[in-house]
Design an enzyme around this catalytic site. Sequence first.
Site, short mmCIF file in Angstrom:
data_model
loop_
_atom_site.label_atom_id
_atom_site.label_comp_id
_atom_site.label_asym_id
_atom_site.label_seq_id
_atom_site.Cartn_x
_atom_site.Cartn_y
_atom_site.Cartn_z
N ASN A 144 7.38 8.44 -18.42
CA ASN A 144 7.37 9.22 -16.79
C ASN A 144 8.94 9.93 -17.87
O ASN A 144 9.60 9.26 -19.17
CB ASN A 144 8.86 8.32 -16.09
CG ASN A 144 7.60 8.00 -15.15
OD1 ASN A 144 6.44 8.92 -14.65
ND2 ASN A 144 7.58 6.95 -14.40
N CYS A 165 -0.87 10.08 -12.38
CA CYS A 165 0.49 9.18 -11.24
C CYS A 165 -0.69 9.03 -10.21
O CYS A 165 -0.95 9.82 -9.79
CB CYS A 165 1.72 10.52 -10.37
SG CYS A 165 2.66 9.41 -10.11
N ASP A 166 -0.74 7.44 -9.83
CA ASP A 166 -1.49 7.12 -8.73
C ASP A 166 -0.99 7.98 -7.43
O ASP A 166 -2.12 7.72 -6.32
CB ASP A 166 -1.21 6.00 -8.95
CG ASP A 166 0.08 5.56 -8.54
OD1 ASP A 166 0.64 6.10 -8.83
OD2 ASP A 166 -0.50 4.41 -7.76
N HIS A 195 5.54 14.66 -9.15
CA HIS A 195 6.17 14.33 -8.57
C HIS A 195 6.88 15.20 -7.63
O HIS A 195 7.93 15.23 -7.03
CB HIS A 195 6.96 13.37 -9.27
CG HIS A 195 6.94 12.45 -9.67
ND1 HIS A 195 8.02 10.75 -9.83
CD2 HIS A 195 5.63 11.84 -9.83
CE1 HIS A 195 7.45 9.41 -10.45
NE2 HIS A 195 6.43 10.32 -9.88
N TYR A 244 8.67 12.00 -3.59
CA TYR A 244 9.87 12.18 -4.03
C TYR A 244 10.40 13.08 -3.92
O TYR A 244 11.40 13.75 -4.24
CB TYR A 244 8.92 11.86 -5.76
CG TYR A 244 9.10 11.28 -6.03
CD1 TYR A 244 10.20 10.60 -6.93
CD2 TYR A 244 7.23 10.31 -6.49
CE1 TYR A 244 9.61 9.42 -7.74
CE2 TYR A 244 7.49 8.85 -7.11
CZ TYR A 244 8.53 8.41 -7.60
OH TYR A 244 8.64 7.27 -8.27
N ARG A 279 12.25 -16.86 -17.39
CA ARG A 279 11.54 -17.58 -16.59
C ARG A 279 9.35 -18.07 -17.96
O ARG A 279 9.38 -19.23 -18.08
CB ARG A 279 11.20 -17.73 -15.33
CG ARG A 279 12.35 -18.00 -14.82
CD ARG A 279 13.06 -17.77 -13.26
NE ARG A 279 11.91 -18.61 -12.51
CZ ARG A 279 11.01 -18.37 -11.45
NH1 ARG A 279 11.22 -16.96 -10.52
NH2 ARG A 279 9.52 -19.03 -10.81
#
EC number: 3.2.1.86
Length: 455
Positions: A144, A165-166, A195, A244, A279
């Site tokens: 992006n 872009c999905d 977007h 967007y 973790r």
Amino acid sequence: MKLTVLGGGGFRVPYVYQALLRDQGSPRIEEVWLQDADAGRLDAMAAVLARIAEGRPGAPKVFTTTELDPAVEGADFVFAAVRVGGLAGRVCDERVALDLNVLGQETTGPGGLAFGLRTIPVMLDIARRVRELAPSAYVINFTNPAGMITEAMQSVLGERVLGICDTPSGLGTRVAVSLGLDPARIRLDYVGLNHLGWMRRILHDGVDVLPRLLADDDRLGALEEGVVFGRDWLRELGMIPNEYLYYYYFNREAVRSILDAPQTRGEFLAAQQAAFYERVAAASGDAAMELWRETVAARSASYMAEAKGAETGQALDDHAALDPVDEGYAGVALAVMAAISRNERAGMILNVRNGSTIAALPEDAVVEVPVTVDANGVHPLTVSPPDLHQTGLMQQVKAVERLTISAAVNGSRGDAVKAFALHPLVDSATLGRRLLDGYIDRIPEVASVFAASRP
């Protein structure tokens, strides 16, 4: 075939690998090279992929490296998902703007321009290495702001770069499912920039089913865009905008909501990912896989919370993410690779060179439109002209994108100031200059773009 993933320590990598495992066509990807500047992130993703591959004969072999050249050399496809400046940069993208009461968002508005300024020089360097080491490769860009980055990279690699872009394809699938229709029989009339686009018709067996959706209170209200924009606004538009566009149509509400939240999206993700990588370093096998699933589920569930009446980081019960193996970036990317490498002709919506598709924009501008992909490449389909409000908004945002590219390439503070000042969500020359100064002060990678230039 060889697939290279730049930004290979990122969270979407397991989605891509799962999609590759499901692919039984020939030729298929046999090697996956993950490249990332952070060796710890690479190790974490390699552990997750190893668990996914267990008991799966013929699973693509995974290689990791922090070096660009061995990752790219001889690649057939290169996925680019690079975050220059990391999540610390994203936090600054948001906060510098919010401190001036302007939208602070990763890709839309001034935050997207700051992201583009520091990312374009890096992506151009990558494009040049791809041209040298893998001249026949296609670059599938996830980085992006996707449209701006794709356009910059095309200056080096031409139309062998396309952006994904999905969101548009995902919208079509969700509408089909909502109406009880087969998504495979849906054709989408969509036009815009990344977007910044509009779904104007949704054709099922040649019949536009969008009016049926707009007239249905329950189905429209349950659709994610119905939650974001409200049913009344969608009916007044007579179409469904890319989510967007919420930041344009409801800008004041968006800024207020983000300012009122205890943390921005970037701050939430920075804390979440730091905890994950700490973790996962001590985990292996099933434990690593489960950590990834938990983290990515929380990430997805809180997406665009400010547009849905929730606080950033708060899980949303009504947000049902599609199966990432079949949908999303991974599904679209796999379809692109299959279409090009096996001539499995496919239709989708991609960020591609405009040509004559939208007459109101330059031929070499990157636009987001329906295309057909086959062994000969990507072929934009003819679309009806956008209306005046769509055209005006696209032209202004495209002008801003081009100024940003010029500023990043030439180190021009003047072009950068103009880019910020002329953005529709800034609309002030004074504010534009303050935004640029703020990003230079807060983000070293932005400052380096202008290091040799004069104020």
